[in-house]
Design a protein around this motif. Structure first.
Motif, short mmCIF file in Angstrom:
data_model
loop_
_atom_site.label_atom_id
_atom_site.label_comp_id
_atom_site.label_asym_id
_atom_site.label_seq_id
_atom_site.Cartn_x
_atom_site.Cartn_y
_atom_site.Cartn_z
N MET A 1 0.70 -1.22 -0.13
CA MET A 1 0.11 -0.01 -0.01
C MET A 1 0.80 1.34 -0.06
O MET A 1 0.61 2.27 -0.56
CB MET A 1 -0.79 0.02 1.19
N ARG A 2 1.94 1.17 0.96
CA ARG A 2 2.88 2.41 0.79
C ARG A 2 3.58 2.65 -0.55
O ARG A 2 3.17 3.84 -0.86
CB ARG A 2 3.72 2.13 1.86
N GLU A 3 3.76 1.51 -1.33
CA GLU A 3 4.59 1.86 -2.37
C GLU A 3 3.66 2.29 -3.47
O GLU A 3 3.99 3.21 -4.32
CB GLU A 3 5.02 0.32 -3.02
N LYS A 4 2.46 1.99 -3.33
CA LYS A 4 1.35 2.68 -4.25
C LYS A 4 1.00 4.11 -4.13
O LYS A 4 0.77 4.88 -5.03
CB LYS A 4 -0.08 1.88 -4.14
N ILE A 5 0.85 4.45 -2.60
CA ILE A 5 0.78 5.59 -2.56
C ILE A 5 1.80 6.46 -2.53
O ILE A 5 1.66 7.85 -3.19
CB ILE A 5 0.35 5.81 -0.89
N VAL A 6 3.11 6.29 -2.62
CA VAL A 6 4.13 6.87 -3.02
C VAL A 6 4.46 7.22 -4.48
O VAL A 6 4.60 8.20 -4.83
CB VAL A 6 5.35 6.14 -2.25
N LYS A 7 4.08 5.97 -5.23
CA LYS A 7 4.08 6.33 -6.55
C LYS A 7 3.03 7.41 -7.11
O LYS A 7 3.46 7.98 -8.21
CB LYS A 7 3.76 4.89 -7.36
N LEU A 8 1.97 7.28 -6.41
CA LEU A 8 1.14 8.57 -7.00
C LEU A 8 1.36 9.72 -6.05
O LEU A 8 0.68 10.79 -6.26
CB LEU A 8 -0.36 7.85 -6.37
N GLY A 9 2.31 9.96 -5.28
CA GLY A 9 2.51 11.24 -4.58
C GLY A 9 1.44 11.44 -3.59
O GLY A 9 1.19 12.93 -3.20
N LEU A 10 0.83 10.56 -2.86
CA LEU A 10 -0.19 10.80 -2.01
C LEU A 10 0.28 10.47 -0.48
O LEU A 10 -0.72 10.12 0.33
CB LEU A 10 -1.33 9.83 -2.18
N GLU A 11 1.33 10.59 -0.06
CA GLU A 11 2.04 10.48 1.08
C GLU A 11 1.33 11.06 2.35
O GLU A 11 1.13 10.64 3.42
CB GLU A 11 3.42 10.39 1.34
N LYS A 12 0.96 12.21 1.96
CA LYS A 12 0.38 13.18 2.92
C LYS A 12 -1.19 12.81 3.21
O LYS A 12 -1.74 13.41 4.23
CB LYS A 12 0.40 14.50 2.62
N GLN A 13 -1.71 12.02 2.39
CA GLN A 13 -3.22 11.75 2.33
C GLN A 13 -3.47 10.49 3.37
O GLN A 13 -4.55 10.00 3.47
CB GLN A 13 -3.84 11.81 1.10
N PHE A 14 -2.22 9.68 3.60
CA PHE A 14 -2.48 8.29 4.40
C PHE A 14 -1.52 8.25 5.22
O PHE A 14 -0.32 8.61 5.44
CB PHE A 14 -2.27 7.05 3.27
N LYS A 15 -1.79 7.57 6.30
CA LYS A 15 -1.10 7.07 7.35
C LYS A 15 -1.30 5.45 7.49
O LYS A 15 -2.33 5.09 7.73
CB LYS A 15 -1.43 7.70 8.82
N LEU A 16 -0.18 5.02 7.35
CA LEU A 16 -0.39 3.20 7.22
C LEU A 16 0.71 2.78 8.44
O LEU A 16 1.61 3.28 8.88
CB LEU A 16 0.31 2.94 6.11
N ASP A 17 0.21 1.71 9.08
CA ASP A 17 0.88 0.79 9.92
C ASP A 17 0.41 -0.60 9.59
O ASP A 17 -0.49 -0.97 9.22
CB ASP A 17 0.55 1.40 11.38
N SER A 18 1.13 -1.44 10.45
CA SER A 18 0.56 -3.03 10.48
C SER A 18 0.88 -3.41 11.97
O SER A 18 1.88 -3.03 12.70
CB SER A 18 1.41 -3.69 9.44
N CYS A 19 0.40 -4.48 12.35
CA CYS A 19 0.70 -5.12 13.61
C CYS A 19 -0.03 -6.41 13.55
O CYS A 19 -0.74 -6.83 12.58
CB CYS A 19 -0.12 -4.49 14.74
#
Length: 160
Positions: free
Chosen positions: A22-40
């Motif tokens: 998900m992070r890779e897809k968001i970065v490719k679209l330049g949307l890093e500021k619109q999403f916060k991601l984590d896993s656990c």
């Protein structure tokens, strides 16, 4: 900002891969500021560890570098995240068992609810831990599809 948490059992195979994809897809679209991601994970088996070596090797083979460290799900995560995507029904029940409100329950979904094919919706993302390398690639393919559909779902919501 959309805050999304991916959850599996130990946080070393499925959920860190989903987060990384998900992070890779968001970065490719330049949307890093619109999403916060984590896993656990729901279990405490691997706290502080890197993802399973086989998960990392498979991810690298597919052009993805995973470096996050495992952590355990906390009740406070219900308030930190808008969406809690769980990899299988057993872990979904563990997460739901910690919910203290209807709002918490509404945040929890299965990852494969974001499959395109209706016959796959609601199925578990299989745990590849005890299997061979083909299981890790199968999980990669499933999570690649589901994270793509998840991202498109959120992009449609942003546009509307």
């Amino acid at each position: 900002m959309k805050k999304i948490l991916f959850v599996c059992l130990g946080n070393i195979c499925r959920s860190p891969l989903a987060e990384g994809l998900m992070r890779e897809k968001i970065v490719k679209l330049g949307l890093e500021k619109q999403f916060k991601l984590d896993s656990c994970g729901t279990a405490d088996y691997h706290i502080g560890e890197l993802p399973d070596e086989r998960t990392r090797e498979n991810a690298l083979k597919n052009g993805l570098n995973l470096k996050q460290r495992a952590r355990q799900f906390e009740v406070a995560d219900f308030n930190r995240f808008d969406h809690i995507l769980v990899m299988d029904n057993a872990n979904k029940m563990r997460v739901i068992g910690l919910a203290t409100s209807e709002i918490h329950l509404q945040k929890v979904q299965l990852m494969r609810d974001f499959e395109s094919a209706s016959e796959l919706k609601g199925k578990d993302v299989p745990d590849p831990y005890y299997g061979g390398v083909e299981g890790f690639q199968n999980v990669y393919n499933i999570l690649d599809r589901c994270t793509e559909n998840l991202l498109n779902h959120h992009l449609e919501a942003i546009e509307n």
